[in-house]
Design a protein around this motif. Sequence first.
Motif, PDB file in Angstrom:
ATOM      1  N   LEU B  30       0.924  -1.166  -0.023  1.00  0.00           N
ATOM      2  CA  LEU B  30      -0.029   0.001  -0.106  1.00  0.00           C
ATOM      3  C   LEU B  30       0.893   1.254   0.106  1.00  0.00           C
ATOM      4  CD1 LEU B  30      -2.990  -0.966   2.563  1.00  0.00           C
ATOM      5  CD2 LEU B  30      -2.929  -0.950   0.054  1.00  0.00           C
ATOM      6  N   ARG B  31       2.102   1.144   0.707  1.00  0.00           N
ATOM      7  CA  ARG B  31       2.963   2.250   0.705  1.00  0.00           C
ATOM      8  C   ARG B  31       3.497   2.720  -0.995  1.00  0.00           C
ATOM      9  NH1 ARG B  31       4.370   0.685   5.952  1.00  0.00           N
ATOM     10  NH2 ARG B  31       6.028  -0.970   5.137  1.00  0.00           N
ATOM     11  N   ALA B  37      -3.896   1.728  -2.247  1.00  0.00           N
ATOM     12  CA  ALA B  37      -3.908   2.794  -1.192  1.00  0.00           C
ATOM     13  C   ALA B  37      -5.074   3.339  -1.044  1.00  0.00           C
ATOM     14  CB  ALA B  37      -2.740   3.582  -1.063  1.00  0.00           C
ATOM     15  N   ALA B  38      -5.526   3.989  -2.205  1.00  0.00           N
ATOM     16  CA  ALA B  38      -6.880   4.662  -2.339  1.00  0.00           C
ATOM     17  C   ALA B  38      -7.934   3.635  -2.234  1.00  0.00           C
ATOM     18  CB  ALA B  38      -6.896   5.438  -3.904  1.00  0.00           C
ATOM     19  N   GLN B  39      -8.050   2.434  -2.984  1.00  0.00           N
ATOM     20  CA  GLN B  39      -8.958   1.658  -2.984  1.00  0.00           C
ATOM     21  C   GLN B  39      -8.971   1.340  -1.294  1.00  0.00           C
ATOM     22  OE1 GLN B  39     -11.190   0.258  -5.153  1.00  0.00           O
ATOM     23  NE2 GLN B  39     -10.292   1.821  -6.671  1.00  0.00           N
ATOM     24  N   GLN B  42     -10.773   3.791   0.711  1.00  0.00           N
ATOM     25  CA  GLN B  42     -12.463   3.799   0.532  1.00  0.00           C
ATOM     26  C   GLN B  42     -13.022   2.684   1.091  1.00  0.00           C
ATOM     27  OE1 GLN B  42     -14.005   4.625  -3.104  1.00  0.00           O
ATOM     28  NE2 GLN B  42     -13.061   6.525  -3.272  1.00  0.00           N
ATOM     29  N   LEU B  43     -12.395   1.362   1.262  1.00  0.00           N
ATOM     30  CA  LEU B  43     -12.987   0.261   1.853  1.00  0.00           C
ATOM     31  C   LEU B  43     -13.171   0.380   3.111  1.00  0.00           C
ATOM     32  CD1 LEU B  43     -13.851  -2.735   0.653  1.00  0.00           C
ATOM     33  CD2 LEU B  43     -11.419  -3.459   1.261  1.00  0.00           C
ATOM     34  N   GLY B  44     -12.242   1.013   3.846  1.00  0.00           N
ATOM     35  CA  GLY B  44     -12.087   1.259   5.279  1.00  0.00           C
ATOM     36  C   GLY B  44     -13.113   2.315   5.591  1.00  0.00           C
ATOM     37  N   ALA B  45     -13.174   3.360   4.568  1.00  0.00           N
ATOM     38  CA  ALA B  45     -14.655   4.425   4.940  1.00  0.00           C
ATOM     39  C   ALA B  45     -15.875   3.574   4.789  1.00  0.00           C
ATOM     40  CB  ALA B  45     -14.279   5.422   4.000  1.00  0.00           C
ATOM     41  N   CYS B  46     -15.881   2.649   3.906  1.00  0.00           N
ATOM     42  CA  CYS B  46     -17.412   2.050   3.767  1.00  0.00           C
ATOM     43  C   CYS B  46     -17.465   1.058   4.901  1.00  0.00           C
ATOM     44  CB  CYS B  46     -16.942   1.061   2.526  1.00  0.00           C
ATOM     45  SG  CYS B  46     -18.455   0.004   1.929  1.00  0.00           S
ATOM     46  N   VAL B  47     -16.671   0.399   5.458  1.00  0.00           N
ATOM     47  CA  VAL B  47     -16.940  -0.260   6.721  1.00  0.00           C
ATOM     48  C   VAL B  47     -17.110   0.294   7.960  1.00  0.00           C
ATOM     49  CG1 VAL B  47     -15.787  -1.983   8.227  1.00  0.00           C
ATOM     50  CG2 VAL B  47     -15.534  -2.352   5.712  1.00  0.00           C
ATOM     51  N   GLU B  48     -16.390   1.604   7.978  1.00  0.00           N
ATOM     52  CA  GLU B  48     -16.534   2.710   9.029  1.00  0.00           C
ATOM     53  C   GLU B  48     -18.022   2.832   9.131  1.00  0.00           C
ATOM     54  OE1 GLU B  48     -14.921   6.902  10.236  1.00  0.00           O
ATOM     55  OE2 GLU B  48     -13.652   5.696   9.185  1.00  0.00           O
ATOM     56  N   LEU B 168     -11.957  -9.374 -10.439  1.00  0.00           N
ATOM     57  CA  LEU B 168     -10.852  -9.631 -11.107  1.00  0.00           C
ATOM     58  C   LEU B 168     -10.008  -8.456 -11.831  1.00  0.00           C
ATOM     59  CD1 LEU B 168     -12.445 -12.556 -13.005  1.00  0.00           C
ATOM     60  CD2 LEU B 168     -10.802 -12.822 -11.406  1.00  0.00           C
ATOM     61  N   ASP B 169     -10.823  -7.296 -11.654  1.00  0.00           N
ATOM     62  CA  ASP B 169     -10.320  -6.084 -12.235  1.00  0.00           C
ATOM     63  C   ASP B 169      -9.014  -5.562 -11.506  1.00  0.00           C
ATOM     64  OD1 ASP B 169     -13.229  -4.494 -13.552  1.00  0.00           O
ATOM     65  OD2 ASP B 169     -11.820  -5.754 -14.362  1.00  0.00           O
ATOM     66  N   GLU B 170      -8.059  -5.065 -12.172  1.00  0.00           N
ATOM     67  CA  GLU B 170      -6.993  -4.360 -11.519  1.00  0.00           C
ATOM     68  C   GLU B 170      -7.390  -2.960 -11.013  1.00  0.00           C
ATOM     69  OE1 GLU B 170      -4.683  -7.549 -11.620  1.00  0.00           O
ATOM     70  OE2 GLU B 170      -3.944  -5.449 -10.945  1.00  0.00           O
ATOM     71  N   PRO B 171      -6.826  -2.506  -9.849  1.00  0.00           N
ATOM     72  CA  PRO B 171      -7.181  -1.348  -9.547  1.00  0.00           C
ATOM     73  C   PRO B 171      -6.958  -0.192 -10.459  1.00  0.00           C
ATOM     74  CG  PRO B 171      -5.849  -2.263  -7.873  1.00  0.00           C
ATOM     75  CD  PRO B 171      -5.844  -3.051  -9.044  1.00  0.00           C
ATOM     76  N   GLY B 172      -8.064   0.729 -10.644  1.00  0.00           N
ATOM     77  CA  GLY B 172      -7.949   1.773 -11.453  1.00  0.00           C
ATOM     78  C   GLY B 172      -8.380   1.563 -12.923  1.00  0.00           C
ATOM     79  N   SER B 173      -8.600   0.229 -13.069  1.00  0.00           N
ATOM     80  CA  SER B 173      -9.075  -0.437 -14.695  1.00  0.00           C
ATOM     81  C   SER B 173     -10.325  -0.520 -14.470  1.00  0.00           C
ATOM     82  CB  SER B 173      -8.203  -1.033 -15.180  1.00  0.00           C
ATOM     83  OG  SER B 173      -8.076  -2.437 -14.500  1.00  0.00           O
ATOM     84  N   ARG B 174     -11.108  -0.443 -13.157  1.00  0.00           N
ATOM     85  CA  ARG B 174     -12.323  -1.179 -13.172  1.00  0.00           C
ATOM     86  C   ARG B 174     -13.198  -0.453 -13.975  1.00  0.00           C
ATOM     87  NH1 ARG B 174     -17.218  -2.310 -11.907  1.00  0.00           N
ATOM     88  NH2 ARG B 174     -17.387  -0.253 -11.251  1.00  0.00           N
ATOM     89  N   SER B 175     -14.033  -1.192 -14.785  1.00  0.00           N
ATOM     90  CA  SER B 175     -14.994  -0.572 -15.818  1.00  0.00           C
ATOM     91  C   SER B 175     -16.256  -0.435 -14.870  1.00  0.00           C
ATOM     92  CB  SER B 175     -15.191  -1.275 -17.055  1.00  0.00           C
ATOM     93  OG  SER B 175     -13.886  -1.544 -17.635  1.00  0.00           O
TER      94      SER B 175
END
Lengths: 207, 222
Positions: B30-31, B37-39, B42-48, B168-175
């Motif tokens: 993530l570093r 890291a952005a994903q 957002q996942l952490g914010a979603c769970v929160e 299956l999508d890579e981060p940033g390329s998700r359609s």
Amino acid sequence: MTAAEQNQPPSLADASDEELMEQIVAGSEAAFAQLVRRYQGKITNLVHRFIHDREQAVEIAQEVFLRVYLHRKRYRPSGRFSTWIYTIAANLAKNEIRRRSRLRGVTSLDKLLEATGDSGGFFADKRPGPDQAAHQHEVEEIVMAAIHKLPPKYRDVILLRDVQQLTYEEIEQVLSIPGGTVRSRINRARTALKEMLAPILRRRTTS
Amino acid sequence: MKCSDAKRLCCGHLDGELSCAEDEALQEHLRECPACAAQAEQLGACVELLHGLPDVEPGPGFYECVREKIRAAEAGELQVMPETLGGRARVRAWLDGLRLRPAMAAGLWLLLGIVLGGGVAHLAGNSSGEAPATEPAPLAVEAPGGDDVGGDAMAQAGVRSPFWDLELDEPGSRSDTNRFESEFLLEPYVQDRQGGLVPAGMDYQRGVAGDRDAQDDVYPVF
């Protein structure tokens, strides 16, 4: 502590769920009252998250305790009481969902997100004030609409894990699915929710 | 660590389910990877957000209502549907229903007779020379450890589902999810393992026959 005190059974407030069930099977009404007090909030909350109808959730939660009492002799102390009662609650809630042709009170997610627009921002104003409760309610509506847009198998794990905060092991038992399936479903459900809630999450992470 | 591994481990990290080694490897990734890291953020914010949903209180008089229901049930004034009593109780309730509704029971027996009669006639037809069609083998089975392998098998079979693609999508390329929806709807046929084209719905049912995760999946995805 004297020997006589050590031999006394623990008070109802200190007794474990399983000990309370033993006493309920033996006919203790006080133990049943204690168990209801201990779980009424959790069960009502869980059912409410499933069916999104507070009044009906209270009714179903009462039916859960009714079933616990009527079938108290079926309970096996080898298993955890919490998973037993959560299983009954989840099954009743899911049956209620099936019974209804469509969920009442859950507004369309797209409409809710559209209503926020670009100028609003659910999390922009975090100061306590008269609008805060309304904002919180709107957020809750959006989150619940998103959860109920998930396929049921993903909805179930997300409600048990992230709303009810059950452990993975408890979810395995409540839903009768293997641990690997629980993990993958949680992963997929959160990923899908993150996508659906992206507009408000972006706002939240940047504010 | 690959981005797909990081994505898989993020939920475990949020739930404290990772080993120290896994957690350290994830943090290191993530570093180095701003997209992941952005994903993860957002996942952490979603769970929160989910954890922050307010609890619903049942209100006063809850226990008294439960007691009243118990009294009514024990007095036979309240019928408790045997929805969670297991298969045997359900069968008993069903048989009770049949006993109480003779007309319905007669109709059901008639229907059963027609179905069985048709089956016997069909078998008689088959025995006169035609070999019975064999069931196709399922395309996916659940892994012994309970791993959810239906998605991969479905992807291999060419069946599109928004959820598998999300994974299956890579981060940033998700359609956009809607694209997958419309593709699924616009591609009524998919290729099975033998290379033949079969209707997507039929293959979906066949392909996941052994997958516990998909046995109850009769609901539309999105």
